[in-house]
Design a protein around this motif. Structure first.
Motif, PDB file in Angstrom:
ATOM      1  N   TYR A  18     -29.562  14.826   4.394  1.00 14.97           N
ATOM      2  CA  TYR A  18     -30.898  14.267   4.204  1.00 14.97           C
ATOM      3  C   TYR A  18     -31.569  14.150   5.564  1.00 14.97           C
ATOM      4  O   TYR A  18     -30.952  13.680   6.524  1.00 14.97           O
ATOM      5  N   PRO A  19     -32.834  14.558   5.690  1.00  9.52           N
ATOM      6  CA  PRO A  19     -33.496  14.475   6.996  1.00  9.52           C
ATOM      7  C   PRO A  19     -33.826  13.038   7.379  1.00  9.52           C
ATOM      8  O   PRO A  19     -34.244  12.239   6.542  1.00  9.52           O
ATOM      9  N   VAL A  20     -33.627  12.706   8.647  1.00  8.68           N
ATOM     10  CA  VAL A  20     -34.019  11.412   9.201  1.00  8.68           C
ATOM     11  C   VAL A  20     -34.918  11.666  10.394  1.00  8.68           C
ATOM     12  O   VAL A  20     -35.158  12.809  10.782  1.00  8.68           O
ATOM     13  N   GLY A  25     -29.471  14.348   8.773  1.00  7.30           N
ATOM     14  CA  GLY A  25     -28.789  13.116   8.437  1.00  7.30           C
ATOM     15  C   GLY A  25     -27.887  13.273   7.240  1.00  7.30           C
ATOM     16  O   GLY A  25     -27.798  14.349   6.634  1.00  7.30           O
ATOM     17  N   ARG A  26     -27.179  12.210   6.915  1.00  8.29           N
ATOM     18  CA  ARG A  26     -26.358  12.113   5.712  1.00  8.29           C
ATOM     19  C   ARG A  26     -26.822  10.871   4.960  1.00  8.29           C
ATOM     20  O   ARG A  26     -27.205   9.875   5.569  1.00  8.29           O
ATOM     21  N   VAL A  98     -28.950   2.911  14.415  1.00  2.00           N
ATOM     22  CA  VAL A  98     -30.235   2.853  13.730  1.00  2.00           C
ATOM     23  C   VAL A  98     -30.213   3.832  12.559  1.00  2.00           C
ATOM     24  O   VAL A  98     -30.130   5.042  12.737  1.00  2.00           O
ATOM     25  N   THR A  99     -30.274   3.295  11.353  1.00  3.50           N
ATOM     26  CA  THR A  99     -30.279   4.102  10.140  1.00  3.50           C
ATOM     27  C   THR A  99     -31.541   3.753   9.350  1.00  3.50           C
ATOM     28  O   THR A  99     -32.369   2.961   9.790  1.00  3.50           O
ATOM     29  N   GLU A 116     -33.941   3.211  -7.099  1.00  2.00           N
ATOM     30  CA  GLU A 116     -33.199   4.183  -6.301  1.00  2.00           C
ATOM     31  C   GLU A 116     -33.117   3.692  -4.864  1.00  2.00           C
ATOM     32  O   GLU A 116     -34.134   3.420  -4.232  1.00  2.00           O
ATOM     33  N   LEU A 117     -31.904   3.570  -4.355  1.00  2.00           N
ATOM     34  CA  LEU A 117     -31.684   3.146  -2.967  1.00  2.00           C
ATOM     35  C   LEU A 117     -30.988   4.276  -2.220  1.00  2.00           C
ATOM     36  O   LEU A 117     -29.949   4.777  -2.660  1.00  2.00           O
ATOM     37  N   ARG A 118     -31.581   4.666  -1.098  1.00  2.00           N
ATOM     38  CA  ARG A 118     -30.977   5.688  -0.253  1.00  2.00           C
ATOM     39  C   ARG A 118     -30.764   5.109   1.144  1.00  2.00           C
ATOM     40  O   ARG A 118     -31.695   4.590   1.758  1.00  2.00           O
ATOM     41  N   HIS A 119     -29.532   5.183   1.630  1.00  2.77           N
ATOM     42  CA  HIS A 119     -29.198   4.762   2.990  1.00  2.77           C
ATOM     43  C   HIS A 119     -28.867   6.020   3.784  1.00  2.77           C
ATOM     44  O   HIS A 119     -27.832   6.655   3.558  1.00  2.77           O
ATOM     45  N   ALA A 120     -29.774   6.403   4.679  1.00  2.75           N
ATOM     46  CA  ALA A 120     -29.623   7.645   5.436  1.00  2.75           C
ATOM     47  C   ALA A 120     -29.296   7.338   6.888  1.00  2.75           C
ATOM     48  O   ALA A 120     -29.915   6.474   7.510  1.00  2.75           O
TER      49      ALA A 120
END
Length: 219
Positions: A18-20, A25-26, A98-99, A116-120
Motif C-alpha cells: 500500500y502506498p504511503v 508501504g505495507r 511514523v505510520t 474499514e480500518l487500514r494501518h499502513a
C-alpha cells in the motif's frame, strides 16, 4: 461481550502492499459492519469524550492539521477529515515509527455501517519486523487492532468495555489466540508462507504476546 468466535468472524482481514507518504508501504486491513449509523460511528471515533470510553483518553487539537495524543497508545497529526466518511491520521508510537491509520465508513444495505480500518507502515518498518520476528509481529499488531474494534462494537451496543480489567481473563486469551490464527491466515496469503510455517508463527505469537504468556502483552 458477544461470542468470541462471532466477533472474530465478523471481520475481514488482509495484509498487502500500500502506498504511503514516503513511498512503498505495507498495510493491515480490517473491515466489518456495525449495527449503527455512519454518523454515530463517526462520532464515536472523533468525539474525545466518547473515545475515552472505548479506547483511551485523547487530547490535542482535534481538527484538520492538528496534533493529538492517545494515552498509552500513540500520537499523531490529523491528515484528512471528511465527515462522516474518511478520517486519516499519522500514527506514531516510537521514534522513527511514523505510520498512517485510515478509517473509512460507508452504509451497508441493511442500514448499518461498513467500518474499514487500514494501518499502513513504510515497507522498511514492516520488512524489518518480519526479518527479526517473522510474521508474528504483524500477527500481534493485527490482534491489537482486533481488540480496538471489539471495544468499539461493545460501546456502540451500550457496553463500555474496560479492556484493562478484561485483559487477564480467559475470554481475552481466547479472543487473542483466535485473532492470531485469523491474522496468521492473512499473513500466509500475503507472504506465501506454508501452512506449517504459519502454525509455528502463530504459536510463537501466542507464547510471546498472548495474555498469560511469558510477556503477556499485546500491541
Amino acid at each position: 461481550m458477544s461470542n468470541v468466535l462471532d466477533q472474530i468472524n465478523a471481520a475481514h482481514r488482509e495484509i498487502s502492499t500500500y502506498p504511503v507518504a514516503t513511498g512503498e508501504g505495507r498495510s493491515l486491513l480490517l473491515r466489518r459492519t456495525y449495527d449503527a449509523s455512519a454518523d454515530d460511528v463517526w462520532d464515536a471515533c472523533t468525539d474525545p469524550k466518547r473515545i475515552s470510553r472505548w479506547l483511551a483518553p485523547v487530547t490535542g487539537d482535534l481538527q484538520l492539521g492538528g496534533a493529538f495524543q492517545i494515552e498509552g497508545r500513540a500520537n499523531g497529526e490529523i491528515l484528512h477529515c471528511d465527515k462522516p466518511r474518511l478520517l486519516k491520521v499519522t500514527w506514531e508510537y516510537g521514534q522513527g515509527s511514523v505510520t498512517e491509520v485510515e478509517i473509512r465508513l460507508s452504509k451497508d444495505s441493511k442500514g448499518g455501517t461498513v467500518f474499514e480500518l487500514r494501518h499502513a507502515s513504510p515497507a522498511e518498518i514492516v520488512d524489518e519486523l518480519v526479518r527479526t520476528q517473522g510474521p508474528a509481529g504483524a500477527v500481534a499488531n493485527g490482534a491489537g487492532w482486533d481488540l480496538v474494534l471489539l471495544g468499539l462494537d461493545g460501546f456502540l451496543q451500550g457496553e463500555d468495555l474496560d479492556t484493562a480489567r478484561w485483559k487477564d481473563t480467559p475470554q481475552m486469551r481466547e479472543f487473542t489466540i483466535r485473532s492470531y490464527h485469523a491474522w496468521g491466515a492473512a499473513s500466509q496469503a500475503a507472504w506465501g508462507i506454508s501452512a506449517d510455517d504459519i502454525a509455528t508463527v502463530v504459536e510463537y505469537a501466542v507464547q510471546q504476546f498472548a495474555p498469560g504468556s511469558s510477556r503477556g502483552s499485546n500491541s
